[in-house]
Design a protein around this motif. Structure first.
Motif, mmCIF file in Angstrom:
data_model
loop_
_atom_site.group_PDB
_atom_site.id
_atom_site.type_symbol
_atom_site.label_atom_id
_atom_site.label_comp_id
_atom_site.label_asym_id
_atom_site.label_seq_id
_atom_site.Cartn_x
_atom_site.Cartn_y
_atom_site.Cartn_z
ATOM 1 N N HIS A 3 20.070 38.516 40.659
ATOM 2 C CA HIS A 3 19.981 37.560 41.757
ATOM 3 C C HIS A 3 21.304 37.487 42.535
ATOM 4 O O HIS A 3 21.314 37.144 43.720
ATOM 5 C CB HIS A 3 19.633 36.167 41.218
ATOM 6 C CG HIS A 3 18.246 36.072 40.678
ATOM 7 N ND1 HIS A 3 17.936 36.293 39.358
ATOM 8 C CD2 HIS A 3 17.059 35.795 41.293
ATOM 9 C CE1 HIS A 3 16.641 36.148 39.170
ATOM 10 N NE2 HIS A 3 16.079 35.851 40.335
ATOM 11 N N ILE A 4 22.388 37.808 41.849
ATOM 12 C CA ILE A 4 23.713 37.823 42.467
ATOM 13 C C ILE A 4 24.357 39.170 42.176
ATOM 14 O O ILE A 4 24.303 39.677 41.054
ATOM 15 C CB ILE A 4 24.600 36.682 41.918
ATOM 16 C CG1 ILE A 4 24.014 35.324 42.292
ATOM 17 C CG2 ILE A 4 26.033 36.807 42.435
ATOM 18 C CD1 ILE A 4 23.998 35.028 43.771
ATOM 19 N N ASP A 5 24.973 39.770 43.195
ATOM 20 C CA ASP A 5 25.595 41.085 43.024
ATOM 21 C C ASP A 5 27.109 41.017 42.840
ATOM 22 O O ASP A 5 27.713 41.970 42.351
ATOM 23 C CB ASP A 5 25.279 41.975 44.236
ATOM 24 C CG ASP A 5 23.789 42.221 44.372
ATOM 25 O OD1 ASP A 5 23.136 42.502 43.350
ATOM 26 O OD2 ASP A 5 23.276 42.126 45.507
ATOM 27 N N GLU A 6 27.719 39.914 43.251
ATOM 28 C CA GLU A 6 29.172 39.786 43.147
ATOM 29 C C GLU A 6 29.541 38.322 42.987
ATOM 30 O O GLU A 6 28.959 37.449 43.637
ATOM 31 C CB GLU A 6 29.854 40.364 44.396
ATOM 32 C CG GLU A 6 31.377 40.391 44.306
ATOM 33 C CD GLU A 6 32.012 41.018 45.550
ATOM 34 O OE1 GLU A 6 33.219 41.308 45.519
ATOM 35 O OE2 GLU A 6 31.293 41.217 46.543
ATOM 36 N N VAL A 7 30.508 38.053 42.112
ATOM 37 C CA VAL A 7 30.986 36.687 41.872
ATOM 38 C C VAL A 7 32.462 36.627 42.261
ATOM 39 O O VAL A 7 33.280 37.388 41.747
ATOM 40 C CB VAL A 7 30.812 36.263 40.398
ATOM 41 C CG1 VAL A 7 31.323 34.838 40.191
ATOM 42 C CG2 VAL A 7 29.352 36.368 39.979
ATOM 43 N N ILE A 8 32.782 35.719 43.189
ATOM 44 C CA ILE A 8 34.136 35.608 43.719
ATOM 45 C C ILE A 8 34.636 34.179 43.517
ATOM 46 O O ILE A 8 33.937 33.218 43.854
ATOM 47 C CB ILE A 8 34.181 35.953 45.220
ATOM 48 C CG1 ILE A 8 33.610 37.353 45.462
ATOM 49 C CG2 ILE A 8 35.596 35.847 45.768
ATOM 50 C CD1 ILE A 8 33.404 37.682 46.922
ATOM 51 N N ILE A 9 35.825 34.049 42.964
ATOM 52 C CA ILE A 9 36.451 32.734 42.814
ATOM 53 C C ILE A 9 37.441 32.523 43.952
ATOM 54 O O ILE A 9 38.310 33.359 44.198
ATOM 55 C CB ILE A 9 37.178 32.608 41.459
ATOM 56 C CG1 ILE A 9 36.191 32.762 40.299
ATOM 57 C CG2 ILE A 9 37.880 31.255 41.346
ATOM 58 C CD1 ILE A 9 36.824 32.618 38.932
ATOM 59 N N TYR A 61 24.578 34.483 50.460
ATOM 60 C CA TYR A 61 25.574 33.969 49.522
ATOM 61 C C TYR A 61 25.190 32.581 49.013
ATOM 62 O O TYR A 61 24.420 31.859 49.642
ATOM 63 C CB TYR A 61 26.966 33.921 50.171
ATOM 64 C CG TYR A 61 27.149 32.837 51.218
ATOM 65 C CD1 TYR A 61 27.735 31.611 50.895
ATOM 66 C CD2 TYR A 61 26.767 33.044 52.545
ATOM 67 C CE1 TYR A 61 27.908 30.622 51.846
ATOM 68 C CE2 TYR A 61 26.947 32.071 53.499
ATOM 69 C CZ TYR A 61 27.520 30.854 53.149
ATOM 70 O OH TYR A 61 27.691 29.869 54.088
ATOM 71 N N LYS A 62 25.741 32.246 47.850
ATOM 72 C CA LYS A 62 25.584 30.938 47.238
ATOM 73 C C LYS A 62 26.965 30.392 46.922
ATOM 74 O O LYS A 62 27.934 31.139 46.802
ATOM 75 C CB LYS A 62 24.745 31.013 45.959
ATOM 76 C CG LYS A 62 23.350 31.575 46.149
ATOM 77 C CD LYS A 62 22.461 30.621 46.920
ATOM 78 C CE LYS A 62 21.049 31.173 47.065
ATOM 79 N NZ LYS A 62 20.178 30.272 47.870
ATOM 80 N N VAL A 63 27.061 29.075 46.763
ATOM 81 C CA VAL A 63 28.341 28.441 46.482
ATOM 82 C C VAL A 63 28.208 27.540 45.265
ATOM 83 O O VAL A 63 27.317 26.685 45.216
ATOM 84 C CB VAL A 63 28.835 27.602 47.684
ATOM 85 C CG1 VAL A 63 30.228 27.043 47.401
ATOM 86 C CG2 VAL A 63 28.839 28.425 48.953
ATOM 87 N N PHE A 64 29.083 27.768 44.301
ATOM 88 C CA PHE A 64 29.185 26.884 43.143
ATOM 89 C C PHE A 64 30.513 26.144 43.281
ATOM 90 O O PHE A 64 31.576 26.757 43.280
ATOM 91 C CB PHE A 64 29.137 27.680 41.834
ATOM 92 C CG PHE A 64 29.328 26.832 40.610
ATOM 93 C CD1 PHE A 64 28.371 25.914 40.239
ATOM 94 C CD2 PHE A 64 30.480 26.946 39.847
ATOM 95 C CE1 PHE A 64 28.543 25.125 39.115
ATOM 96 C CE2 PHE A 64 30.665 26.168 38.720
ATOM 97 C CZ PHE A 64 29.691 25.245 38.353
ATOM 98 N N VAL A 65 30.445 24.830 43.440
ATOM 99 C CA VAL A 65 31.627 24.042 43.791
ATOM 100 C C VAL A 65 32.140 23.269 42.583
ATOM 101 O O VAL A 65 31.383 22.572 41.911
ATOM 102 C CB VAL A 65 31.316 23.059 44.936
ATOM 103 C CG1 VAL A 65 32.588 22.334 45.360
ATOM 104 C CG2 VAL A 65 30.709 23.786 46.126
ATOM 105 N N ASN A 67 28.661 47.676 42.923
ATOM 106 C CA ASN A 67 27.405 47.733 43.667
ATOM 107 C C ASN A 67 27.671 47.394 45.132
ATOM 108 O O ASN A 67 28.821 47.205 45.548
ATOM 109 C CB ASN A 67 26.378 46.766 43.044
ATOM 110 C CG ASN A 67 26.915 45.338 42.962
ATOM 111 O OD1 ASN A 67 27.217 44.720 43.969
ATOM 112 N ND2 ASN A 67 27.043 44.825 41.730
ATOM 113 N N ASP A 68 26.612 47.304 45.916
ATOM 114 C CA ASP A 68 26.779 47.072 47.354
ATOM 115 C C ASP A 68 27.041 45.614 47.701
ATOM 116 O O ASP A 68 27.272 45.276 48.858
ATOM 117 C CB ASP A 68 25.551 47.575 48.122
ATOM 118 C CG ASP A 68 24.262 46.977 47.573
ATOM 119 O OD1 ASP A 68 24.333 46.103 46.680
ATOM 120 O OD2 ASP A 68 23.173 47.383 48.045
ATOM 121 N N ALA A 69 26.997 44.722 46.700
ATOM 122 C CA ALA A 69 27.334 43.295 46.877
ATOM 123 C C ALA A 69 26.561 42.659 48.026
ATOM 124 O O ALA A 69 27.139 42.035 48.921
ATOM 125 C CB ALA A 69 28.836 43.138 47.082
#
Length: 280
Positions: free
Chosen positions: A161-167, A109-113, A69-71
């Motif tokens: 709600h989120i289009d891309e998940v990056i670690i 963007y959001k951050v999960f720490v 998707n367009d992320a």
């Protein structure tokens, strides 16, 4: 600086060197175990990925899980540790993350720490965090611990709600070198084909397999990143503690020289006083 002061300082630095040497030995002992864990984890993630690829190829439905998707909105999973004393381990990760997001609006963007160090870093920088409490990243990592977070990540992704998940985490190259790695886990890339073409027999439809396997894939991908980061942490701490021990020993050697010079000067002064006294 008097003889007593020099001796006290030497004693204090020797104690510090003993502590840093012990921390070096502990980190060294953990590297082999962490390396083995990472190898097994990578093999498992690769197998789960091949199952997802095969399930996708055998379904006619278009799934958000494997569709690019367009992320527009991204979720960054930032993997840090709970402890410091690891050289530039955290600084290079934080610098790379800030460079990645410097031109992005905080609404994009959001951050999960993961890890106490990263949590306080995100708080200090006022980043748009998902978790309101510290998610500790201890040495005894387990896949069971990350299962609720994997389920949460999947839910927010599937809901749109989120289009891309990056670690984002530190990747282990060798004992002296760790680099920052950014890995997209959602949507799942199916461009890379397995080296060996494997056939799977499903008891259920491929759509169900895809939906269930993605839970395992997200969970194991997070675990793999944490295992890689943990190995990098041990290596970075081992090098940092070795450098600290070497520096402490070098300072002690200099203080030894100062001590002997000061002692020699004191003896010389006493001899001069004795000679002057006897000649009176």
């Amino acid at each position: 600086m008097g003889l007593k002061d020099i001796k006290l300082r030497m004693t204090a630095i020797n104690k510090t060197a003993a502590i840093t040497q012990a921390m070096h030995n502990i980190a060294l002992s953990k590297i082999k175990k962490s390396s083995t864990l990472l190898e097994h984890t990578k093999a498992f993630v690769s197998k789960v990925h091949s199952i997802l690829v095969y399930a996708t190829e055998n379904t006619t439905e278009i799934s958000r899980i494997t569709t690019m998707n367009d992320a527009r909105t991204k979720l960054y999973v930032l993997v840090t540790s709970d402890r410091g004393l690891a050289g530039s381990y955290h600084n290079q990760l934080f610098k790379a993350f800030l460079e990645e997001t410097k031109d992005m609006s905080k609404s994009d963007y959001k951050v999960f720490v993961l890890g106490k160090k990263g949590f306080y870093f995100a708080k200090k920088k006022n980043l748009p965090m998902v978790n309101e409490e510290i998610v500790y990243n201890r040495d005894d990592i387990s896949t069971m611990f990350y299962r609720p977070y994997a389920s949460l990540i999947k839910d927010v992704f599937m809901s749109g709600h989120i289009d891309e998940v990056i670690i984002c985490h530190n990747h282990y190259l060798n004992t002296a070198t760790q680099v920052v790695r950014k890995q997209t886990i959602l949507p799942v890339s199916i461009e890379k084909k397995a080296v060996y073409k494997e056939e799977y027999i499903y008891d259920v439809d491929p759509e169900i397999v895809l939906d269930q396997a993605v839970d395992i894939y997200i969970e194991s991908s997070i675990f793999s990143a944490v295992a890689d980061a943990k190995l990098s942490e041990h290596a970075a701490r081992m090098v940092a503690m070795k450098n600290a021990t070497d520096n402490a020993n070098e300072i002690v050697e200099r203080l030894h020289t100062m001590y002997h010079r000061a002692r020699q000067q004191e003896i010389t002064n006493e001899l001069i006083d004795v000679v002057n006294g006897s000649s009176v």
